[in-house]
Scaffold this motif. Structure first.
Motif, mmCIF file in Angstrom:
data_model
loop_
_atom_site.group_PDB
_atom_site.id
_atom_site.type_symbol
_atom_site.label_atom_id
_atom_site.label_comp_id
_atom_site.label_asym_id
_atom_site.label_seq_id
_atom_site.Cartn_x
_atom_site.Cartn_y
_atom_site.Cartn_z
ATOM 1 N N ALA A 119 19.076 31.011 51.010
ATOM 2 C CA ALA A 119 18.692 29.742 51.574
ATOM 3 C C ALA A 119 17.245 29.953 52.349
ATOM 4 N N ARG A 120 16.254 29.208 52.180
ATOM 5 C CA ARG A 120 15.013 29.359 52.790
ATOM 6 C C ARG A 120 14.448 27.716 53.155
ATOM 7 N N HIS A 121 14.170 27.750 54.555
ATOM 8 C CA HIS A 121 13.879 26.450 55.219
ATOM 9 C C HIS A 121 14.980 25.470 54.945
ATOM 10 N N GLY A 122 16.165 25.805 54.990
ATOM 11 C CA GLY A 122 17.146 25.027 54.850
ATOM 12 C C GLY A 122 17.921 24.913 53.548
ATOM 13 N N PHE A 123 17.092 24.988 52.313
ATOM 14 C CA PHE A 123 17.508 24.777 51.162
ATOM 15 C C PHE A 123 17.830 25.943 50.192
ATOM 16 N N VAL A 124 18.647 26.078 49.334
ATOM 17 C CA VAL A 124 18.922 27.169 48.589
ATOM 18 C C VAL A 124 17.841 27.251 47.587
ATOM 19 N N ARG A 125 17.406 28.396 47.297
ATOM 20 C CA ARG A 125 16.140 28.591 46.189
ATOM 21 C C ARG A 125 16.837 29.794 45.333
ATOM 22 N N ILE A 126 16.665 29.296 43.989
ATOM 23 C CA ILE A 126 17.156 30.503 42.947
ATOM 24 C C ILE A 126 15.946 30.851 42.297
ATOM 25 N N ARG A 127 15.890 32.205 42.055
ATOM 26 C CA ARG A 127 14.772 32.883 41.089
ATOM 27 C C ARG A 127 15.673 33.843 40.346
ATOM 28 N N PRO A 128 14.880 34.495 39.400
ATOM 29 C CA PRO A 128 15.425 35.368 38.688
ATOM 30 C C PRO A 128 15.371 36.711 39.400
ATOM 31 N N ALA A 129 16.464 37.538 39.088
ATOM 32 C CA ALA A 129 16.573 38.783 39.956
ATOM 33 C C ALA A 129 15.485 39.785 39.694
ATOM 34 N N ALA A 130 15.336 40.851 40.531
ATOM 35 C CA ALA A 130 14.080 41.602 40.595
ATOM 36 C C ALA A 130 13.990 42.180 39.226
ATOM 37 N N GLY A 131 12.859 42.298 38.647
ATOM 38 C CA GLY A 131 12.560 42.878 37.142
ATOM 39 C C GLY A 131 12.988 42.156 36.044
ATOM 40 N N THR A 132 13.747 41.006 36.262
ATOM 41 C CA THR A 132 14.202 39.979 35.277
ATOM 42 C C THR A 132 13.389 38.923 35.125
ATOM 43 N N SER A 133 13.488 38.044 34.283
ATOM 44 C CA SER A 133 13.013 36.545 33.939
ATOM 45 C C SER A 133 14.225 35.814 33.468
#
Length: 180
Positions: A103-117
């Motif tokens: 959660a950042r600025h109230g909204f959930v943000r999803i990104r690849p895990a470190a070292g992955t795409s």
């Protein structure tokens, strides 16, 4: 393109008809239909203005491509699953270790895990993010939302020709600010 669809709608309102009747000091049930319409309108307006889903429900967010970071446009939510159409056409569930959801600025943000795409998507494939949305009973923000709904419902009920409701606007702004 992304969109949110409701898989399992909320089973209840944030404020019950009985609670609204108590707020308005109504003993009779002859205006319950009108009161229910006002409750639904007040809750919908609050959810729209504050970008919130108050009651527990299951949602799905559908994407046509992997962005660098996915922002879920509703709150509060948790990620139940992420599935995608792989190059062979099979639907694959992305393992939780393959992504980070914060959660950042109230909204959930999803990104690849470190070292992955993100994995390769089929040419006509799609990504489906299944979400659990809504507040748990007893959450302090739900109490603010319920107060706002009661105030707005009373205003709509008592001023049937339509009038602004400063108390509602103030509570919605307070609730929205807590999620920034």
């Amino acid at each position: 393109m992304s969109g949110i669809v409701t898989l399992v709608p909320p089973q209840d309102r944030a404020v019950t008809l009985e609670e609204a009747r108590q707020q308005l000091r109504l003993d009779a049930h002859d205006e319950d239909m009108l009161l229910a319409v006002h409750l639904d309108a007040a809750q919908a307006e609050l959810e729209r203005l504050a970008d919130l889903r108050l009651c527990p429900q299951a949602l799905a967010m559908v994407l046509d491509a992997w962005p660098d970071e996915i922002t879920v446009p509703v709150r509060p939510v948790t990620i139940a699953a992420i599935t995608y159409t792989a190059t062979g056409g099979a639907t694959v569930t992305l393992p939780e270790a393959a992504y980070v959801a914060r959660a950042r600025h109230g909204f959930v943000r999803i990104r690849p895990a470190a070292g992955t795409s993100w994995p390769t998507l089929a040419p006509d494939g799609q990504i489906t993010i299944t979400l659990s949305a809504g507040f748990a009973e007893g959450h302090p923000d739900l109490a603010i939302a319920r107060a706002a709904i009661l105030v707005k419902t009373a205003s709509l009920f008592e001023n049937r020709e339509g009038a602004g409701c400063l108390a509602f606007d103030t509570l919605v702004n307070q609730l929205a600010a807590r999620w920034v």
